[in-house]
Design a protein around this motif. Structure first.
Motif, PDB file in Angstrom:
ATOM      1  N   ALA A   1       0.851  -1.195   0.000  1.00 53.44           N
ATOM      2  CA  ALA A   1       0.000   0.000   0.000  1.00 53.44           C
ATOM      3  C   ALA A   1       0.886   1.244   0.000  1.00 53.44           C
ATOM      4  CB  ALA A   1      -0.910   0.010   1.213  1.00 53.44           C
ATOM      5  N   PRO A   2       0.512   2.259  -0.775  1.00 48.22           N
ATOM      6  CA  PRO A   2       1.322   3.477  -0.823  1.00 48.22           C
ATOM      7  C   PRO A   2       1.326   4.203   0.521  1.00 48.22           C
ATOM      8  CG  PRO A   2      -0.658   3.682  -2.198  1.00 48.22           C
ATOM      9  CD  PRO A   2      -0.658   2.312  -1.635  1.00 48.22           C
ATOM     10  N   GLU A   3       2.480   4.748   0.849  1.00 45.66           N
ATOM     11  CA  GLU A   3       2.647   5.519   2.082  1.00 45.66           C
ATOM     12  C   GLU A   3       3.401   6.797   1.764  1.00 45.66           C
ATOM     13  OE1 GLU A   3       4.463   3.303   5.217  1.00 45.66           O
ATOM     14  OE2 GLU A   3       3.088   1.611   5.001  1.00 45.66           O
ATOM     15  N   PRO A   4       3.133   7.855   2.527  1.00 45.22           N
ATOM     16  CA  PRO A   4       3.878   9.108   2.309  1.00 45.22           C
ATOM     17  C   PRO A   4       5.365   8.892   2.545  1.00 45.22           C
ATOM     18  CG  PRO A   4       2.014   9.444   3.792  1.00 45.22           C
ATOM     19  CD  PRO A   4       2.152   7.966   3.575  1.00 45.22           C
ATOM     20  N   PRO A   5       6.230   9.604   1.877  1.00 46.59           N
ATOM     21  CA  PRO A   5       5.912  10.552   0.808  1.00 46.59           C
ATOM     22  C   PRO A   5       5.548   9.791  -0.468  1.00 46.59           C
ATOM     23  CG  PRO A   5       8.285  10.376   1.031  1.00 46.59           C
ATOM     24  CD  PRO A   5       7.674   9.501   2.107  1.00 46.59           C
ATOM     25  N   TYR A   6       4.485  10.213  -1.115  1.00 50.48           N
ATOM     26  CA  TYR A   6       3.994   9.529  -2.308  1.00 50.48           C
ATOM     27  C   TYR A   6       4.853   9.860  -3.511  1.00 50.48           C
ATOM     28  CZ  TYR A   6      -0.091   8.933   0.653  1.00 50.48           C
ATOM     29  OH  TYR A   6      -0.927   8.617   1.689  1.00 50.48           O
ATOM     30  N   ARG A   7       5.071   8.856  -4.339  1.00 50.67           N
ATOM     31  CA  ARG A   7       5.820   9.075  -5.578  1.00 50.67           C
ATOM     32  C   ARG A   7       4.893   9.755  -6.582  1.00 50.67           C
ATOM     33  NH1 ARG A   7       4.242   5.863  -9.539  1.00 50.67           N
ATOM     34  NH2 ARG A   7       3.172   3.928  -9.098  1.00 50.67           N
ATOM     35  N   PRO A   8       5.441  10.460  -7.563  1.00 47.15           N
ATOM     36  CA  PRO A   8       4.590  11.072  -8.591  1.00 47.15           C
ATOM     37  C   PRO A   8       3.808   9.997  -9.348  1.00 47.15           C
ATOM     38  CG  PRO A   8       6.834  11.916  -8.723  1.00 47.15           C
ATOM     39  CD  PRO A   8       6.856  10.764  -7.761  1.00 47.15           C
ATOM     40  N   PHE A   9       2.614  10.329  -9.766  1.00 47.23           N
ATOM     41  CA  PHE A   9       1.814   9.395 -10.555  1.00 47.23           C
ATOM     42  C   PHE A   9       2.421   9.233 -11.949  1.00 47.23           C
ATOM     43  CE2 PHE A   9      -1.677   8.012 -13.266  1.00 47.23           C
ATOM     44  CZ  PHE A   9      -2.200   6.965 -12.523  1.00 47.23           C
ATOM     45  N   PHE A  10       2.791  10.342 -12.557  1.00 50.48           N
ATOM     46  CA  PHE A  10       3.427  10.312 -13.875  1.00 50.48           C
ATOM     47  C   PHE A  10       4.941  10.334 -13.710  1.00 50.48           C
ATOM     48  CE2 PHE A  10      -0.569  12.721 -15.141  1.00 50.48           C
ATOM     49  CZ  PHE A  10      -1.183  11.624 -15.712  1.00 50.48           C
ATOM     50  N   ASP A  11       5.629   9.562 -14.558  1.00 47.01           N
ATOM     51  CA  ASP A  11       7.087   9.590 -14.625  1.00 47.01           C
ATOM     52  C   ASP A  11       7.478   9.186 -16.045  1.00 47.01           C
ATOM     53  OD1 ASP A  11       7.032   6.742 -14.757  1.00 47.01           O
ATOM     54  OD2 ASP A  11       7.364   6.552 -12.600  1.00 47.01           O
ATOM     55  N   GLU A  12       8.762   8.926 -16.277  1.00 47.55           N
ATOM     56  CA  GLU A  12       9.208   8.633 -17.645  1.00 47.55           C
ATOM     57  C   GLU A  12       8.612   7.340 -18.202  1.00 47.55           C
ATOM     58  OE1 GLU A  12      11.828   6.963 -14.618  1.00 47.55           O
ATOM     59  OE2 GLU A  12      11.372   9.048 -15.030  1.00 47.55           O
ATOM     60  N   ARG A  13       8.196   6.417 -17.347  1.00 52.09           N
ATOM     61  CA  ARG A  13       7.573   5.170 -17.804  1.00 52.09           C
ATOM     62  C   ARG A  13       6.051   5.210 -17.737  1.00 52.09           C
ATOM     63  NH1 ARG A  13       8.942   1.071 -14.268  1.00 52.09           N
ATOM     64  NH2 ARG A  13       7.678  -0.276 -15.575  1.00 52.09           N
ATOM     65  N   HIS A  14       5.483   6.164 -17.040  1.00 53.04           N
ATOM     66  CA  HIS A  14       4.033   6.297 -16.861  1.00 53.04           C
ATOM     67  C   HIS A  14       3.635   7.700 -17.306  1.00 53.04           C
ATOM     68  CE1 HIS A  14       5.400   3.207 -14.019  1.00 53.04           C
ATOM     69  NE2 HIS A  14       4.243   2.623 -14.288  1.00 53.04           N
ATOM     70  N   ARG A  15       3.438   7.827 -18.611  1.00 51.19           N
ATOM     71  CA  ARG A  15       3.194   9.136 -19.217  1.00 51.19           C
ATOM     72  C   ARG A  15       1.691   9.410 -19.322  1.00 51.19           C
ATOM     73  NH1 ARG A  15       5.558   8.202 -24.739  1.00 51.19           N
ATOM     74  NH2 ARG A  15       4.051   6.551 -24.478  1.00 51.19           N
ATOM     75  N   PRO A  16       1.274  10.671 -19.276  1.00 50.84           N
ATOM     76  CA  PRO A  16      -0.155  10.983 -19.397  1.00 50.84           C
ATOM     77  C   PRO A  16      -0.803  10.358 -20.628  1.00 50.84           C
ATOM     78  CG  PRO A  16       1.048  12.942 -18.752  1.00 50.84           C
ATOM     79  CD  PRO A  16       2.079  11.875 -19.055  1.00 50.84           C
ATOM     80  N   GLU A  17      -0.077  10.321 -21.740  1.00 51.21           N
ATOM     81  CA  GLU A  17      -0.672   9.782 -22.969  1.00 51.21           C
ATOM     82  C   GLU A  17      -0.922   8.275 -22.909  1.00 51.21           C
ATOM     83  OE1 GLU A  17       3.749  10.725 -23.934  1.00 51.21           O
ATOM     84  OE2 GLU A  17       2.135  11.652 -22.786  1.00 51.21           O
ATOM     85  N   ASP A  18      -0.424   7.604 -21.872  1.00 52.99           N
ATOM     86  CA  ASP A  18      -0.665   6.172 -21.691  1.00 52.99           C
ATOM     87  C   ASP A  18      -1.960   5.887 -20.936  1.00 52.99           C
ATOM     88  OD1 ASP A  18       1.821   5.719 -22.866  1.00 52.99           O
ATOM     89  OD2 ASP A  18       2.852   5.568 -20.937  1.00 52.99           O
ATOM     90  N   TYR A  19      -2.618   6.922 -20.454  1.00 53.32           N
ATOM     91  CA  TYR A  19      -3.790   6.739 -19.587  1.00 53.32           C
ATOM     92  C   TYR A  19      -5.066   7.276 -20.202  1.00 53.32           C
ATOM     93  CZ  TYR A  19      -0.625   5.557 -15.803  1.00 53.32           C
ATOM     94  OH  TYR A  19       0.332   4.939 -15.036  1.00 53.32           O
ATOM     95  N   LEU A  20      -6.139   6.504 -20.021  1.00 54.47           N
ATOM     96  CA  LEU A  20      -7.486   6.977 -20.283  1.00 54.47           C
ATOM     97  C   LEU A  20      -8.099   7.292 -18.922  1.00 54.47           C
ATOM     98  CD1 LEU A  20      -8.637   4.348 -22.920  1.00 54.47           C
ATOM     99  CD2 LEU A  20      -7.900   6.707 -23.332  1.00 54.47           C
ATOM    100  N   VAL A  21      -8.834   8.389 -18.849  1.00 52.19           N
ATOM    101  CA  VAL A  21      -9.438   8.849 -17.600  1.00 52.19           C
ATOM    102  C   VAL A  21     -10.948   8.848 -17.756  1.00 52.19           C
ATOM    103  CG1 VAL A  21      -9.668  10.862 -16.079  1.00 52.19           C
ATOM    104  CG2 VAL A  21      -7.446  10.264 -17.012  1.00 52.19           C
ATOM    105  N   ALA A  22     -11.642   8.390 -16.716  1.00 56.50           N
ATOM    106  CA  ALA A  22     -13.106   8.453 -16.682  1.00 56.50           C
ATOM    107  C   ALA A  22     -13.507   9.596 -15.765  1.00 56.50           C
ATOM    108  CB  ALA A  22     -13.695   7.146 -16.162  1.00 56.50           C
ATOM    109  N   GLU A  23     -14.412  10.444 -16.268  1.00 58.87           N
ATOM    110  CA  GLU A  23     -14.935  11.568 -15.489  1.00 58.87           C
ATOM    111  C   GLU A  23     -16.419  11.341 -15.231  1.00 58.87           C
ATOM    112  OE1 GLU A  23     -12.514  15.404 -17.045  1.00 58.87           O
ATOM    113  OE2 GLU A  23     -14.215  14.761 -18.254  1.00 58.87           O
ATOM    114  N   ASP A  24     -16.869  11.845 -14.094  1.00 61.70           N
ATOM    115  CA  ASP A  24     -18.268  11.727 -13.701  1.00 61.70           C
ATOM    116  C   ASP A  24     -18.670  13.015 -12.999  1.00 61.70           C
ATOM    117  OD1 ASP A  24     -20.582   9.753 -13.343  1.00 61.70           O
ATOM    118  OD2 ASP A  24     -20.280  10.441 -11.290  1.00 61.70           O
ATOM    119  N   ALA A  25     -19.960  13.280 -12.931  1.00 63.29           N
ATOM    120  CA  ALA A  25     -20.448  14.495 -12.271  1.00 63.29           C
ATOM    121  C   ALA A  25     -20.601  14.315 -10.766  1.00 63.29           C
ATOM    122  CB  ALA A  25     -21.783  14.908 -12.880  1.00 63.29           C
ATOM    123  N   GLY A  26     -20.413  13.098 -10.247  1.00 61.26           N
ATOM    124  CA  GLY A  26     -20.596  12.854  -8.815  1.00 61.26           C
ATOM    125  C   GLY A  26     -19.396  13.276  -7.998  1.00 61.26           C
TER     126      GLY A  26
END
Length: 175
Positions: free
Chosen positions: A36-61
């Motif tokens: 389980a992740p614990e502080p200090p948290y690593r960045p979500f994006f890095d050189e191997r995990h780029r924004p263009e590799d992710y699809l995001v789902a948005e909702d109004a809730g």
């Protein structure tokens, strides 16, 4: 009341905070092989995990706000299976998370279908994934979308005091 399908879009760098929060709050031994992740948290994006590799789902809730002011309720990571030219026709799902508050509302299915469409758009002919053997809900979802078990690595992981299989699933993206 009928719940509208979530809006699926490509991630952008400004989604970093919302995706990191979602990743931490959805951690579970049902699907995670890392502690389980614990502080200090690593960045979500890095050189191997780029924004263009992710699809995001948005909702109004309720949920973490994304870069555009919507609410991030899920994500899926879609990448080439390997860096090999002979394997460029395959995409692999390497992460799928949905906020607890919207589970059962079709968010994971919408992400999965969007990933298959995106993989086709990228020219892929196959899509694969790995899922832990004890994750029955995920395995059922994948099977309902045409994925089949293509291999099992028995006892591949020792999690929570027991050995867990690594199940390899895949499907064709061609008609």
């Amino acid at each position: 009341m009928i719940t509208p399908e979530p809006r699926i879009r490509q991630a952008v760098p400004a989604d970093e905070g919302a995706l990191g929060e979602l990743d931490r709050t959805t951690w579970s031994p049902l699907h995670a092989v890392q502690p389980a992740p614990e502080p200090p948290y690593r960045p979500f994006f890095d050189e191997r995990h780029r924004p263009e590799d992710y699809l995001v789902a948005e909702d109004a809730g309720d949920g973490a706000r994304d870069a555009g002011g919507g609410v991030v309720v899920g994500y899926l990571r879609l990448v080439p299976a390997t860096p090999l030219a002979c394997n460029r026709h395959v995409r692999q799902i390497q992460g799928l998370a949905v906020a607890e508050s919207v589970r059962g509302r079709g968010v994971a299915r919408a992400l999965l279908r969007a990933a298959m469409a995106e993989a086709r758009r990228q020219g892929a002919r196959r899509i694969t994934l790995r899922v832990l053997g004890h994750n029955a809900p995920a395995r059922a979802l994948y099977a309902s979308e045409g994925f089949v078990v293509e291999g099992v690595l028995p006892g591949e992981f020792f999690l929570d005091g027991r050995y867990v299989d690594d199940v390899l699933m895949g499907r064709s993206l061609t008609p």
